[in-house]
Enzyme design. Structure first.
Site, PDB file in Angstrom:
ATOM      1  N   MET A 145      65.420 111.403  99.951  1.00 31.34           N
ATOM      2  CA  MET A 145      65.715 112.084 101.224  1.00 31.34           C
ATOM      3  C   MET A 145      67.500 110.786 101.595  1.00 31.34           C
ATOM      4  O   MET A 145      67.657 112.254 101.708  1.00 31.34           O
ATOM      5  CB  MET A 145      65.051 109.950 102.181  1.00 31.34           C
ATOM      6  CG  MET A 145      63.682 110.098 101.714  1.00 31.34           C
ATOM      7  SD  MET A 145      62.609 111.151 102.723  1.00 31.34           S
ATOM      8  CE  MET A 145      61.573 112.156 101.218  1.00 31.34           C
ATOM      9  N   CYS A 146      67.812 110.402 101.966  1.00 32.40           N
ATOM     10  CA  CYS A 146      70.061 110.748 102.411  1.00 32.40           C
ATOM     11  C   CYS A 146      70.152 109.689 103.337  1.00 32.40           C
ATOM     12  O   CYS A 146      69.119 109.138 104.357  1.00 32.40           O
ATOM     13  CB  CYS A 146      70.147 112.154 102.809  1.00 32.40           C
ATOM     14  SG  CYS A 146      70.072 112.887 101.542  1.00 32.40           S
ATOM     15  N   ASP A 147      71.164 109.040 103.239  1.00 30.20           N
ATOM     16  CA  ASP A 147      71.577 108.696 104.608  1.00 30.20           C
ATOM     17  C   ASP A 147      73.171 109.374 104.326  1.00 30.20           C
ATOM     18  O   ASP A 147      74.031 109.592 103.758  1.00 30.20           O
ATOM     19  CB  ASP A 147      71.782 106.785 104.371  1.00 30.20           C
ATOM     20  CG  ASP A 147      70.797 106.511 104.099  1.00 30.20           C
ATOM     21  OD1 ASP A 147      69.768 106.359 105.236  1.00 30.20           O
ATOM     22  OD2 ASP A 147      70.563 105.675 103.242  1.00 30.20           O
TER      23      ASP A 147
END
Length: 414
Positions: free
Chosen positions: A1-3
């Site tokens: 996913m990621c942030d």
């Protein structure tokens, strides 16, 4: 996913990003020089070829091994971008036409072509409208596709760009800080296009609450690093649905989605820009190494950065994969493992933040530390405290990568 998050200070911007990808997808930091291009030339992106511009900027990027585009990066003008997968209700995906771009391609193209954050936003929006976005976003799962969002920053300005298909929404960052995860956040655009079910599986709201708080309170690079290293508690908390995806420092293990943080980056755009990069997975177990900003006359990647060499198969000469030995030993009992070397990791990181070392020396120190810590964990032979289903998933990923197998997994010892 990621942030991705950005903190706005009186002296400029600090951008931080965790890139979450498949467990065996190595990611590498590399320098790309500025180049001039002949009229009428084209550039081959991950899945498509588009017209080239007369000159492209010098870059420092972090790129999945198989992809032309980048998950995060910066250019010679200080423009810095992180991107996120976002899940939308778009139904017009169909068969690709051959001209679509990945979100990671859009990120690299914007860095190559823009000299301000505002100009980079214009590049992304224009290319998106002209070519669309599409194509496989995963080497391991070729049918996996998604739309994209971005935080685009330079020393004086930052923007959020969110997309679905060829449509986009742009919002300038005006508060103390802002973050994005795997869901749309620009209010009207999100209401019209977000897929709430996939957003819940991705736990994007839970992670964004954490990164938004980090962005709002961070006073410097150390605070952003600490935010990227956060778990849902003192150690990863595992879910059979999505692994340890409820906090920014992700470790794979879910039955519905399995993703882990495969690279991390903090861009300090205040004064003389410095970029703190891991070149490894698991920021909780990694040192952030200082790299100077790219310059117009820079050469291609130095050996110290670790060019992509081995893809999704273990290779002991590849930094990313050498660190995976440490990572995969440590997550058997994360708390006990970190108790053995966490103090040294924190001490070295604090010293580097106070007085950044020469990058070549820092990479050598990091490589030596990872090897020592992995040797110590092998000798300690800590019990694997993960649930059986999680151990089984990791054994499968280890086999696919050709990882060295601990003795108890091979059946040689109990």
């Amino acid at each position: 996913m990621c942030d991705t998050l950005v903190t706005v200070t009186d002296d400029g911007m600090i951008l931080g990003k965790n890139s979450d990808r498949d467990p065996n997808e190595s990611q590498h930091v590399e320098r790309i020089p500025a180049r001039s291009h002949d009229p009428g030339s084209t550039v081959r992106c991950t899945w498509s070829e588009i017209p080239q511009v007369p000159r492209t900027n010098a870059l420092l990027i972090s790129r999945p091994w198989w992809m032309w585009g980048a998950e995060m990066g910066t250019n010679e003008h200080g423009v810095t971008i992180g991107n996120e997968a976002v899940f939308t209700r778009r139904t017009d995906r169909g068969e690709p036409s051959g001209s679509e771009l990945l979100g990671m391609d859009l990120l690299r193209l914007a860095l190559e072509r823009a000299d301000t954050a505002a100009a980079a936003v214009e590049v992304i929006v224009t290319l998106l409208e002209r070519h669309g976005q599409g194509g496989s976003c995963s080497h391991e799962h070729p049918r996996f596709t998604y739309d994209n969002s971005f935080i685009v920053a330079d020393p004086g300005q930052a923007f959020v760009v969110e997309t679905t298909g060829r449509s986009s929404a742009v919002e300038e960052v005006t508060g103390r800080g802002r973050s994005i995860s795997n869901g749309l956040t620009i209010t009207g655009f999100a209401r019209a296009h977000a897929d709430p079910v996939k957003g819940r599986v991705a736990a994007c709201d839970a992670r964004r609450r954490r990164t938004e708080a980090t962005a709002a309170r961070a006073a410097g690079v150390a605070d952003v690093i600490a935010g990227l290293r956060e778990h849902d508690g003192p150690a990863p908390r595992w879910s059979a649905v999505n692994g340890a995806l409820s906090a920014p420092c992700a470790h794979a293990g879910g039955l519905l989605t399995s993703t882990q943080t495969t690279g991390s980056w903090v861009a300090d755009l205040r004064g003389e820009p410095t970029h703190w990069v891991t070149g490894t997975s698991a920021p909780c177990l990694s040192l952030f190494v200082p790299e100077p900003a790219p310059t117009a006359d820079q050469a291609p990647s130095e050996h110290s950065l670790g060019a992509a060499t081995s893809g999704n198969r273990f290779n002991p000469v590849d930094r990313w994969w050498r660190h995976e030995e440490l990572h995969r030993l440590a997550i058997r009992d994360h708390a006990a493992a970190l108790a053995r070397f966490g103090d040294e990791l924190d001490r070295v990181q604090r010293a580097w933040l106070a007085a950044p070392p020469n990058p070549v020396d820092a990479w050598e120190v990091a490589d030596g530390a990872y090897a020592r810590w992995a040797d110590d964990l092998r000798a300690a032979d800590l019990p694997d405290r993960r649930p059986a289903w999680l151990r089984a998933l990791w054994r499968r990923w280890d086999r696919r990568a050709g990882m060295p197998v601990p003795a108890e997994q091979s059946g040689a010892a109990a």
